[in-house]
Scaffold this motif. Sequence first.
Motif, PDB file in Angstrom:
ATOM      1  N   GLY A 189      11.030  15.512 -17.214  1.00 46.94           N
ATOM      2  CA  GLY A 189      12.035  15.122 -16.233  1.00 46.94           C
ATOM      3  C   GLY A 189      11.857  13.730 -15.670  1.00 46.94           C
ATOM      4  O   GLY A 189      12.432  13.397 -14.626  1.00 46.94           O
ATOM      5  N   THR A 190      11.090  12.877 -16.349  1.00 49.68           N
ATOM      6  CA  THR A 190      10.826  11.537 -15.823  1.00 49.68           C
ATOM      7  C   THR A 190      11.589  10.435 -16.563  1.00 49.68           C
ATOM      8  O   THR A 190      11.545   9.278 -16.154  1.00 49.68           O
ATOM      9  CB  THR A 190       9.328  11.210 -15.892  1.00 49.68           C
ATOM     10  N   LEU A 191      12.278  10.755 -17.650  1.00 47.48           N
ATOM     11  CA  LEU A 191      12.954   9.740 -18.452  1.00 47.48           C
ATOM     12  C   LEU A 191      14.308   9.366 -17.852  1.00 47.48           C
ATOM     13  O   LEU A 191      15.065  10.230 -17.418  1.00 47.48           O
ATOM     14  CB  LEU A 191      13.181  10.247 -19.878  1.00 47.48           C
ATOM     15  N   ARG A 192      14.599   8.060 -17.866  1.00 47.96           N
ATOM     16  CA  ARG A 192      15.933   7.545 -17.597  1.00 47.96           C
ATOM     17  C   ARG A 192      16.223   6.490 -18.670  1.00 47.96           C
ATOM     18  O   ARG A 192      15.850   5.325 -18.528  1.00 47.96           O
ATOM     19  CB  ARG A 192      16.046   6.930 -16.202  1.00 47.96           C
ATOM     20  N   LEU A 193      16.851   6.900 -19.756  1.00 47.87           N
ATOM     21  CA  LEU A 193      17.220   5.978 -20.829  1.00 47.87           C
ATOM     22  C   LEU A 193      18.625   5.472 -20.541  1.00 47.87           C
ATOM     23  O   LEU A 193      19.589   6.233 -20.634  1.00 47.87           O
ATOM     24  CB  LEU A 193      17.163   6.686 -22.182  1.00 47.87           C
ATOM     25  N   ILE A 207      14.557   1.619 -21.292  1.00 48.13           N
ATOM     26  CA  ILE A 207      13.783   2.840 -21.071  1.00 48.13           C
ATOM     27  C   ILE A 207      13.092   2.726 -19.707  1.00 48.13           C
ATOM     28  O   ILE A 207      12.237   1.851 -19.511  1.00 48.13           O
ATOM     29  CB  ILE A 207      12.732   3.054 -22.172  1.00 48.13           C
ATOM     30  N   TRP A 208      13.474   3.593 -18.787  1.00 46.00           N
ATOM     31  CA  TRP A 208      12.848   3.659 -17.476  1.00 46.00           C
ATOM     32  C   TRP A 208      12.118   5.001 -17.339  1.00 46.00           C
ATOM     33  O   TRP A 208      12.559   6.019 -17.869  1.00 46.00           O
ATOM     34  CB  TRP A 208      13.891   3.572 -16.360  1.00 46.00           C
ATOM     35  N   ILE A 209      11.027   4.977 -16.596  1.00 43.32           N
ATOM     36  CA  ILE A 209      10.300   6.187 -16.217  1.00 43.32           C
ATOM     37  C   ILE A 209      10.324   6.265 -14.690  1.00 43.32           C
ATOM     38  O   ILE A 209       9.960   5.292 -14.016  1.00 43.32           O
ATOM     39  CB  ILE A 209       8.846   6.165 -16.719  1.00 43.32           C
ATOM     40  N   VAL A 210      10.743   7.399 -14.152  1.00 45.93           N
ATOM     41  CA  VAL A 210      10.782   7.611 -12.701  1.00 45.93           C
ATOM     42  C   VAL A 210       9.786   8.712 -12.363  1.00 45.93           C
ATOM     43  O   VAL A 210       9.901   9.842 -12.844  1.00 45.93           O
ATOM     44  CB  VAL A 210      12.195   7.995 -12.228  1.00 45.93           C
ATOM     45  N   PHE A 211       8.802   8.370 -11.546  1.00 48.19           N
ATOM     46  CA  PHE A 211       7.743   9.322 -11.208  1.00 48.19           C
ATOM     47  C   PHE A 211       7.212   8.992  -9.822  1.00 48.19           C
ATOM     48  O   PHE A 211       6.935   7.821  -9.517  1.00 48.19           O
ATOM     49  CB  PHE A 211       6.613   9.242 -12.238  1.00 48.19           C
TER      50      PHE A 211
END
Length: 301
Positions: A189-193, A207-211
């Motif tokens: 649940g951390t991917l934001r493509l 490619i972003w990662i949100v954590f």
Amino acid sequence: MLAAGTPPGTQPCFLPCADARVLIPLQRSGRSLQSLTNPYTCLYQPLVTPGLDATVLRRAGTEFGRFCRAWPQVLLEALPDNSPALDALLAGTRRVGIVPCRYAHFGNWHEPLGGRDFEAYLAERPGALRETVRRKLKRAQATLEIVATPDAIEAGIAAYEDLYARSWKVPEPFPRFNAEMMRRAAEQGTLRLGLLRAGARVVAAQIWIVFAGRAMVLKLAHDEADKALSPGTVLTALMLRELIDGERVIELDFGRGDDPYKRLWATRRRQRVGVVLANPLHPHGLAVLARQWLGGIRRRF
């Protein structure tokens, strides 16, 4: 990393020290030993039990140093420059004759948001960037798609890889890494493509990662054939508006490197360092120390 981010023949090595209160992730390949990192790594740290004092950390460093004596040199990369835990660990390696040599590895640009919304954040960017964003967003005939879930990930990966092949980017050192990373991140649940589409075509991707409230961009690409649209700038602005206003992230992180465009979007820089742990009792380790010494003289003069 282990599935798609290490060279063939590489073996992972997780070294427990100080009664397993410190764990150092490493990789071995032939006669070399280094941190479990690759060219995509933005931050690497030994895993340390919270609350350990400097005495225990130095003891862990001593055990690590004894392990390192089997190699002429050991390379650690992407480390935080201002880590007290790292300082104590390296002090421990010196006790057993291993000499740590630091070097500047790369910069990490970031921006704490302090509760600002997107408009307030944009208002503090350079004037030329603000004008480009406002003009291009007003005229943009493009739509934003954000891929974040496992059910959509394969189509998202296909779109990203098709665009990457059309972009200015050089071939990846580990061609399967980004796709594997996106699959794992989507599962967590951390991917934001982010995909920017002009009609049916994808013209930019990020490619972003949100954590833990922080958003980090790891990869970006755009099609040079659509350069007049400023697709990279438009996609960055759209993604940041969604991340700041929609997800309420507390910090933006622009990943690895000092690319000039990052200074337009962020104002703070963290230094990441590398450390070569040299064994002066080995001819090659002694040569490493000699190169470090000569390099220091060149920098001073």
